[in-house]
Structures are given as C-alpha cells and as structure tokens.
Design an enzyme around this catalytic site. Structure first.
Site, PDB file in Angstrom:
ATOM      1  N   TYR A  67       0.844  -1.191   0.000  1.00 51.59           N
ATOM      2  CA  TYR A  67       0.000   0.000   0.000  1.00 51.59           C
ATOM      3  C   TYR A  67       0.879   1.239   0.000  1.00 51.59           C
ATOM      4  CZ  TYR A  67      -3.480   3.419   1.509  1.00 51.59           C
ATOM      5  OH  TYR A  67      -4.307   4.517   1.585  1.00 51.59           O
ATOM      6  N   ASP A  89      -1.195  15.606   6.927  1.00 52.98           N
ATOM      7  CA  ASP A  89      -2.034  14.930   5.931  1.00 52.98           C
ATOM      8  C   ASP A  89      -3.317  15.721   5.716  1.00 52.98           C
ATOM      9  OD1 ASP A  89      -3.118  13.056   4.201  1.00 52.98           O
ATOM     10  OD2 ASP A  89      -3.801  11.724   5.798  1.00 52.98           O
ATOM     11  N   ASP A  96      -3.066   5.782  -2.498  1.00 51.49           N
ATOM     12  CA  ASP A  96      -4.014   6.766  -1.984  1.00 51.49           C
ATOM     13  C   ASP A  96      -4.009   7.977  -2.914  1.00 51.49           C
ATOM     14  OD1 ASP A  96      -5.404   8.671  -0.544  1.00 51.49           O
ATOM     15  OD2 ASP A  96      -4.217   8.464   1.295  1.00 51.49           O
ATOM     16  N   ASP A 127      -6.163  10.499  -2.573  1.00 57.19           N
ATOM     17  CA  ASP A 127      -6.868  11.564  -1.860  1.00 57.19           C
ATOM     18  C   ASP A 127      -8.253  11.811  -2.480  1.00 57.19           C
ATOM     19  OD1 ASP A 127      -4.941  11.844   0.062  1.00 57.19           O
ATOM     20  OD2 ASP A 127      -4.031  13.630  -0.793  1.00 57.19           O
ATOM     21  N   HIS A 168      -7.456   4.605  -4.689  1.00 57.18           N
ATOM     22  CA  HIS A 168      -8.742   4.953  -4.076  1.00 57.18           C
ATOM     23  C   HIS A 168      -8.906   6.467  -3.998  1.00 57.18           C
ATOM     24  CE1 HIS A 168      -7.024   5.875  -0.053  1.00 57.18           C
ATOM     25  NE2 HIS A 168      -6.360   4.732  -0.118  1.00 57.18           N
ATOM     26  N   GLU A 201     -11.462   9.491  -2.319  1.00 57.28           N
ATOM     27  CA  GLU A 201     -12.358   9.659  -1.168  1.00 57.28           C
ATOM     28  C   GLU A 201     -13.379  10.758  -1.400  1.00 57.28           C
ATOM     29  OE1 GLU A 201      -9.562  12.235   1.816  1.00 57.28           O
ATOM     30  OE2 GLU A 201      -8.810  10.330   1.045  1.00 57.28           O
ATOM     31  N   CYS A 258      -6.854  13.892   7.733  1.00 60.79           N
ATOM     32  CA  CYS A 258      -6.592  12.488   8.006  1.00 60.79           C
ATOM     33  C   CYS A 258      -7.897  11.801   8.372  1.00 60.79           C
ATOM     34  CB  CYS A 258      -5.581  12.356   9.142  1.00 60.79           C
ATOM     35  SG  CYS A 258      -5.377  10.674   9.752  1.00 60.79           S
ATOM     36  N   ARG A 261     -13.425   5.424  -1.466  1.00 58.90           N
ATOM     37  CA  ARG A 261     -13.337   5.565  -0.008  1.00 58.90           C
ATOM     38  C   ARG A 261     -14.411   6.537   0.462  1.00 58.90           C
ATOM     39  NH1 ARG A 261      -8.178   7.936   3.507  1.00 58.90           N
ATOM     40  NH2 ARG A 261      -9.457   9.387   4.719  1.00 58.90           N
ATOM     41  N   GLU A 313     -13.960   4.187   5.737  1.00 57.41           N
ATOM     42  CA  GLU A 313     -12.968   4.672   6.685  1.00 57.41           C
ATOM     43  C   GLU A 313     -13.543   4.814   8.094  1.00 57.41           C
ATOM     44  OE1 GLU A 313     -10.167   4.696   7.693  1.00 57.41           O
ATOM     45  OE2 GLU A 313      -9.033   6.388   6.879  1.00 57.41           O
ATOM     46  N   ASN A 345      -8.929  -0.479   7.172  1.00 59.33           N
ATOM     47  CA  ASN A 345      -7.734   0.310   7.438  1.00 59.33           C
ATOM     48  C   ASN A 345      -7.322   0.108   8.891  1.00 59.33           C
ATOM     49  OD1 ASN A 345      -5.704   2.192   7.649  1.00 59.33           O
ATOM     50  ND2 ASN A 345      -7.037   3.979   7.461  1.00 59.33           N
TER      51      ASN A 345
END
Length: 306
Positions: A48, A62, A89, A91, A116, A118, A126, A161, A195, A217
């Site tokens: 990952y 983040d 990721d 974002d 992914h 989100e 985060c 996500r 998440e 996660n």
C-alpha cells in the site's frame, strides 16, 4: 535488477484475482521503495502507498498538501520495485471530475494496480481525525464515475473511499456509510474503503450492503481497534492495509538511536537492531548488478555479519 519484470497489467490482474479469492489480501504500507521488495519477500499479497506517509516524508500534515506530481512519482518509484500489486491513496482525486480523470491516467502510467478516491471536501483531513467534512453523495459519485470512465486498462482497480462514518456519531453515521457505499458501488466502484469503522459489526454491515470487495484500514492510534487478520477475514473483509505502520516503526527506532548517539557518543549499542550491510545489499540486489557488468560493479557482496 533495476525494476520488476512483471508488467502493470499482470499486477492488476493479480490484484483482482486476490480480491476475488476469498482470502484476506494483506497490504503493508511501503513507505520507501526499499521496503517494497521486503514486503514481497516476506510473503504479503501487495503493498500500500499511503498519502499520509507521503505527506509525512515531506514534513507535511495529511491535509491535502501533496501534489499529483509528487504522488505519481512515489507511486512509480515503489511500484517498479516489486512484483506485487500496489494500491495508492489518490486523496480526493486532486480536483473535480476532469482532474480526477487526469489523476487516473497519471497513476495508471505510474504502474499502480489500484487507487482509491475519497469523498472528503478539500482541503481533506486524516481519516481518523475529528472535524472531517464530506461532499454530497452526488459529488462523491461524480468523482468515482469520472475515474471509472477515464480508466484505459480495465484491470485497474478503482476503489471508492467514504469518510462519512466519521462525520455523524452512532447508528446514523453507520447508516450514512452504508447508503454511500451502495451509491458508490452503483456508479462503478470496484471496491469500497469504509474509513474509521468502529467495530467488526460495522464492517459486517458494509459487507452485507455491497457485492464488491471491502477494505479495512488498520492504522495505529485511530478510530478502529487493531483487529487481527483472522477477525477481519471472519467478517468478510477482502483487503487490509497497515498504512503508516512501517514508518512509525522506523521513526521510533530512528528517534531512539539519535537519543543514544547524543547521550553516549556512539551507536555501538544499537547494532543488534540495525539492518546489516549484507541484508541491505541483498534487498538492493547488488549481486545481480555485479554479474551484469563487472566493469561497473566489481566487488564481492559482504557476509551476513557486516
């Protein structure tokens, strides 16, 4: 030597096969390219590439400050060093639907097996911090639909996500997460990343709501208890990530070593915990470089004690 001999399309097919296998796919976070071959050697199914880690390595929080260029570069650097599939990721997709489409193309070219996107607003936070905000269900769906439409290799895994669970407490938050997972599946998401689930029962609820694979996660110090792989597989989770774990382990060791160096003036007491020179050369495959061209690399790889 130099890079993996397995092409990106084959890695993507391996990722999809793993997700459909009925066995939990374990993806530790590869926080540097050097960790990727180690993850492979130790028998994990994939690696990952965490957005939180990429930001942290740059000394940033983040909160969406990393750029698409930075993420693509890191994705390529890590993906080329392993035969395993990589999940990255992306974002919020770095903008609106057209930006999302370009993000997919760039990451596809970087060689990742999946990404992914989100449903947080920009700037994001985060996923395990309070105060998150998410976009509307329509905007979230537009992002995923754009990613799916932009994909050139049908093997590339587009994962959605959702952070909506963390925006509303109690059963209402879980209900919103279930509804959003269904909506994201309906527009073509290949997998769902719910998440900040707070119990195994919540993962079970997401599992029951969608037909596509789901991700857990397992990040330390977050909203979710650190469930075991056996527990997650038992409730139907298909993929688990440990996104920041290796960075935390490494930084903890670095800090302890620096304190020891400052206080004692030597790192002699730290040697037993260090990776040896021989092990580093083994992971870097020095022997293959030497065999390939001894005019450039004319040396013997040292023994395991060094």
């Amino acid at each position: 030597m130099l890079s993996s001999q397995v092409d990106a399309r084959a890695k993507r097919q391996a990722f999809r096969a793993g997700l459909e296998s009925g066995r939990l796919q374990r993806f530790p976070g590869a926080f540097t390219p050097l960790t990727a071959p180690l993850i492979q050697e130790l028998g994990f199914e994939g690696a990952y590439i965490s957005g939180a880690v990429m930001a942290a390595e740059l000394g940033l929080p983040d909160i969406g400050l990393t750029t698409l260029t930075e993420v693509v570069q890191r994705g390529h650097q890590i993906s080329r060093m392993t035969d395993l599939p990589t999940l990255i990721d992306a974002d919020t997709g770095f903008g609106e639907p057209m930006n999302v489409a370009r993000t997919v193309h760039e990451l596809e070219d970087a060689g990742v097996a999946g990404l992914h996107i989100e449903d947080q607003v920009n700037p994001k936070r985060c996923g395990h911090l309070d105060g998150k905000e998410v976009v509307s269900a329509d905007v979230a769906a537009q992002r995923i639909a754009a990613a799916v439409k932009a994909r050139r290799d049908p093997g590339l895994v587009i994962m959605a996500r959702t952070d909506v669970r963390g925006t509303v407490p109690g059963e209402q938050g879980l209900s919103l997460a279930v509804d959003r997972a269904k909506a994201l599946e309906a527009v073509g998401a290949d997998a769902i990343f719910p998440e900040a689930m707070q119990s195994l029962a919540e993962f079970e609820a997401i599992r029951a709501a969608v037909k596509v694979p789901i991700l857990a996660n397992m990040t330390e110090f977050g909203k979710s208890r650190l469930f075991t792989h056996e527990e997650l597989e038992g409730v139907g989770v298909n993929l688990v990530i440990h996104p920041v774990s290796l960075l935390r382990i490494a930084m903890g060791a670095i800090e302890r070593g620096l304190v020891d160096l400052r206080d004692s003036g030597t790192l002699d007491g730290q040697l037993d915990g260090m990776q040896t020179r021989a092990r580093l050369y083994e992971l870097n495959d020095y022997a293959s470089y030497s065999a390939f061209d001894q005019t450039l690399f004319d040396f013997e790889v040292p023994g395991t004690h060094e």
